[in-house]
Motif scaffolding. Structure first.
Motif, PDB file in Angstrom:
ATOM      1  N   ASN A  78       0.811  -1.218   0.000  1.00 46.43           N
ATOM      2  CA  ASN A  78       0.000   0.000   0.000  1.00 46.43           C
ATOM      3  C   ASN A  78       0.845   1.269   0.000  1.00 46.43           C
ATOM      4  OD1 ASN A  78      -3.095  -0.707   0.443  1.00 46.43           O
ATOM      5  ND2 ASN A  78      -1.890  -2.190   1.639  1.00 46.43           N
ATOM      6  N   ASN A  79       2.166   1.095  -0.223  1.00 47.69           N
ATOM      7  CA  ASN A  79       3.087   2.235  -0.256  1.00 47.69           C
ATOM      8  C   ASN A  79       3.000   3.073   1.022  1.00 47.69           C
ATOM      9  OD1 ASN A  79       5.156   3.697  -1.449  1.00 47.69           O
ATOM     10  ND2 ASN A  79       3.735   5.170  -2.392  1.00 47.69           N
ATOM     11  N   VAL A  80       2.853   2.385   2.138  1.00 47.91           N
ATOM     12  CA  VAL A  80       2.814   3.040   3.449  1.00 47.91           C
ATOM     13  C   VAL A  80       4.176   2.871   4.110  1.00 47.91           C
ATOM     14  CG1 VAL A  80       1.804   2.970   5.752  1.00 47.91           C
ATOM     15  CG2 VAL A  80       0.340   2.701   3.744  1.00 47.91           C
ATOM     16  N   GLN A  81       4.777   3.983   4.529  1.00 43.97           N
ATOM     17  CA  GLN A  81       6.093   3.923   5.159  1.00 43.97           C
ATOM     18  C   GLN A  81       5.970   3.440   6.612  1.00 43.97           C
ATOM     19  OE1 GLN A  81       9.168   4.404   3.768  1.00 43.97           O
ATOM     20  NE2 GLN A  81       7.995   4.446   1.840  1.00 43.97           N
ATOM     21  N   VAL A  82       6.871   2.554   7.004  1.00 45.17           N
ATOM     22  CA  VAL A  82       6.889   2.007   8.360  1.00 45.17           C
ATOM     23  C   VAL A  82       8.332   1.650   8.686  1.00 45.17           C
ATOM     24  CG1 VAL A  82       6.456  -0.353   7.566  1.00 45.17           C
ATOM     25  CG2 VAL A  82       5.816   0.297   9.894  1.00 45.17           C
TER      26      VAL A  82
END
Length: 707
Positions: free
Chosen positions: A670-674
């Motif tokens: 989901n192209n979510v940075q973590v």
């Protein structure tokens, strides 16, 4: 830059100790055991009314009546006896009034304290574990790998099981330590029979753990029964010492996938009582079996629940009346209480008629009184009571507020009361069974007196249903009500874990105070699902883990935000294991509240968690698809707005790596940075020196993104 500034401030505060008190170092915050009140480890000398404890001189004895002290055994004498060069006294226990038990270098020594010589020495083969003693038979049972053995008083070893298939495990813990299970060996009172668990894991799936300590790395597989999948098959064997034959109990009430717990021998050694629980964990039968034939004699009673039945302890037979026993359950009257039954299962009376959770402590040899700890004064306290078996009349025996730990003498004439409270670091009192204090054995001074600690408050707020939620609040060091401070919200929230208690410093972890010393408000609250609040308070989480818990946690934060010195725009959350699950649940479900989160060893989806714990609270994925979907954090990855760091032990056998890696994979999709930080050689809890690194990592993350 912020961390450098923080370090400079910390150093400047520590230089002028004559002007002000100290601040914690990270090492002290993690492994600073000297910062916690430490009391003497006091034991009763067998059934003798004499106290024993370690002192500089060695093993001390102290009479209860006059308080006369004597040296029972010095370290020098012990070294002579063992032929050793010990610098201090090792861990010990009492076998009887005169026999000390010490384990060392693969041997267990029985030492005659009066004669100051070895009474008996048991030397075990290499790889031996789970050594369990039979006093009546003067023998030890033990395991090597997956098989069970015993050693007689002459030192001869005998094979009880000889399974070559490593999927068959004998004499060891089953069901992953749930249901109060702490061991797998059960000697009969007369020492003539040996009960043991047999676990068949052949249908349980393997999970690979990566060991990087070898030249090319190595996969080590563990058996990990995931929710809704095949589980272990447990049976209970009874080995007869004289005939060398094993009989298995005919315990198949709910098919092969069931749980056997609360294993209790009858005082006469002819019967075995077992609490048989179905895999769904909502139906339990207390069964009585013939120890010689394994045949079911009778089902004494059953317990059913719409949520779950959770047996935690075995039966306690009255010494003066072996036809009666004490049984504990929270499934009858809404709270964990004690009940008196006869051996046919008939209920004689409810012993503890109180709307509070209680914990059995002892019953005196005459069977007159039952002693128990109770949370009836307050859920954040444990107080000692006794109830007269015949009349039901009860008396409170400890009067000081706080959390009391009790060690009864063999005849129950006295008890050692070891307690602390928010006001008292630790007191240890010798007390008569009437509650009259004989004398104070130890009064521990405040171990934090040289440190500048923030103010600690223990309090409560109301949940949506009107019940009390207890919290621990730590204000920053040198608190200024005109300033606004960021918040660290520490959370666990899962069953069987109470974080907030009326104990010294309200049971804080020293890292919490470290953060308070560096300018944070630290907040902890116990939600629904946590213990000592009754069955309804606990099992409201059934089939929906995390949902009610989040509401309670947010209720606490909303209350906290009402104070003008709280910066509502700088709130961070941190937790481990169930707390890691709660941490990610909170930051993804309440992005407007939480700016930063650090989750350790988090459960991401309950379908990847083990059967025994997971199915109790969630049922199976097949039975509760809606609940699993609602509580899964995989679907929440796309909703992550704030900064999230996940830390994970790479060889975690409890919350396996599949959990957190799957969440990371979903974030990538989901192209979510973590952010992610594995500890390559750590299991579920990062321990030792590695933990200093871990907590510095957690601290740095909050410093970088919450300041």
């Amino acid at each position: 830059m912020k961390r450098m500034f923080l370090a400079i401030i910390g150093l400047s505060m520590m230089f002028d100790l004559s002007a002000q008190k100290k601040v914690l170092t990270m090492e002290e915050a993690v492994v600073g055991y000297h910062l916690y009140p430490r009391s003497k480890y006091i034991q009763w000398q067998g059934d003798k009314n004499q106290l024993t404890y370690l002192d500089r001189e060695g093993l001390m004895g102290e009479s209860v009546d006059k308080g006369e002290k004597s040296v029972l055994l010095t370290v020098a004498e012990l070294n002579r006896i063992l032929g050793a060069e010990l610098r201090g006294f090792p861990n010990f226990s009492w076998l009887d009034d005169n026999t000390l038990v010490i384990a060392r270098q693969g041997s267990i020594y029985h030492i005659d304290v009066a004669k100051k010589q070895v009474k008996q020495k048991f030397t075990f083969p290499k790889g031996a574990a789970n050594e369990t003693y039979s006093k009546a038979g003067n023998m030890y049972a033990y395991t090597i790998d997956n098989n069970l053995y015993y050693m007689d008083e002459r030192g001869n070893s005998y094979t009880v099981t000889a399974d070559e298939d490593k999927n068959i495990v004998n004499g060891q813990v089953v069901s992953r330590n749930e249901f109060g299970i702490t061991g797998g060996i059960f000697w009969s009172p007369d020492g003539k029979k040996l009960g043991f668990y047999r676990k068949d894991e052949s249908q349980v799936t393997n999970f690979p753990l990566l060991d990087i300590n070898t030249r090319t790395g190595e996969l080590k597989e563990i058996k990990y029964p995931m929710a809704g999948m095949k589980s272990e098959l447990v049976s209970l064997g009874v080995y007869d010492i004289a005939s060398a034959k094993t009989t298995f109990l005919d315990a198949n009430d709910f098919g092969r996938e069931q749980y056997l717990t609360g294993i209790t021998w009858s005082p006469e050694s002819d019967m075995v009582y077992v609490q048989v629980l179905n895999r769904g964990q909502n139906h339990m039968r207390l069964n009585k079996y013939d120890a010689s034939t394994g045949k079911l004699i009778a089902t004494l009673f059953e317990e059913k629940s719409n949520t779950y039945v959770e047996p935690q302890s075995g039966l306690v037979f009255l010494a003066n009346n072996p036809k009666q026993f004490i049984y504990s359950t929270n499934n009858r009257d809404g709270f964990m209480n004690l009940y008196l039954h006869d051996v046919n299962g008939k209920l004689i009376r409810r012993l503890t008629d109180v709307d509070a959770d209680v914990e059995f402590v002892a019953v005196d040899p005459a069977g007159k009184y039952v002693y128990y700890l109770s949370s009836e004064i307050s859920p954040v306290e444990k107080q000692l009571f006794r109830v007269e078996v015949k009349s039901g009349k009860k008396n409170r025996l400890t009067m000081e507020e706080g959390w009391h730990n009790i060690t009864m003498s063999g005849d129950c004439a006295y008890f050692v009361d070891n307690y602390s409270s928010i006001k008292v670091p630790r007191n240890v009192d010798l007390t008569m069974n009437s509650g009259k204090v004989v004398r104070r054995l130890q009064e521990v001074e405040n171990p934090n007196k040289d440190y500048n600690f923030g103010e600690i408050t223990l309090g409560k707020i109301k949940a949506d249903d009107g019940s009390d939620l207890y919290y621990r609040l730590i204000k920053p060091m040198d608190f200024d009500p005109n300033k606004k401070y960021p918040v660290i919200h520490y959370v666990y929230g899962g069953p069987h874990s109470q974080l907030v208690t009326n104990t010294w410093n309200a049971s804080l972890r020293m890292w919490e105070m470290y953060m308070a010393q560096h300018g944070y408000v630290v907040f902890v609250i116990d939600n629904h699902g946590t213990p000592n609040r009754g069955k309804a308070f606990e099992d409201i989480i059934h089939r929906q883990c995390g949902q009610v818990e989040m509401k309670d946690q947010v209720k606490g934060i909303e209350w906290l935000k009402s104070f003008p010195w709280v910066d509502a725009n700088r709130i961070g959350v941190h937790g481990w294991s169930y707390g890691g699950f709660m941490t990610i649940s909170l930051i993804t479900n309440y992005p407007d509240i939480y700016k930063v989160a650090v989750a350790g060893g988090p459960v991401i989806d309950w379908k990847w968690y083990e059967v025994m714990y997971g199915e109790r609270y969630m049922d199976t994925p097949q039975e509760n698809p809606e609940g699993y979907a609602k509580t899964s954090l995989i679907a929440k990855a796309k909703d992550l707005k704030g900064k999230l760091l996940i830390c994970q032990g790479a060889v975690d056998p409890v919350v396996v790596w599949e959990q957190s890696l799957s969440f990371i994979r979903e974030c990538i999709k989901n192209n979510v940075q973590v952010d992610y930080f594995p500890y390559p050689c750590a299991e579920h809890n990062v321990m030792g020196r590695d933990r200093i690194h871990l907590m510095q990592k957690v601290t740095n993350y909050f410093e970088d993104y919450l300041r």
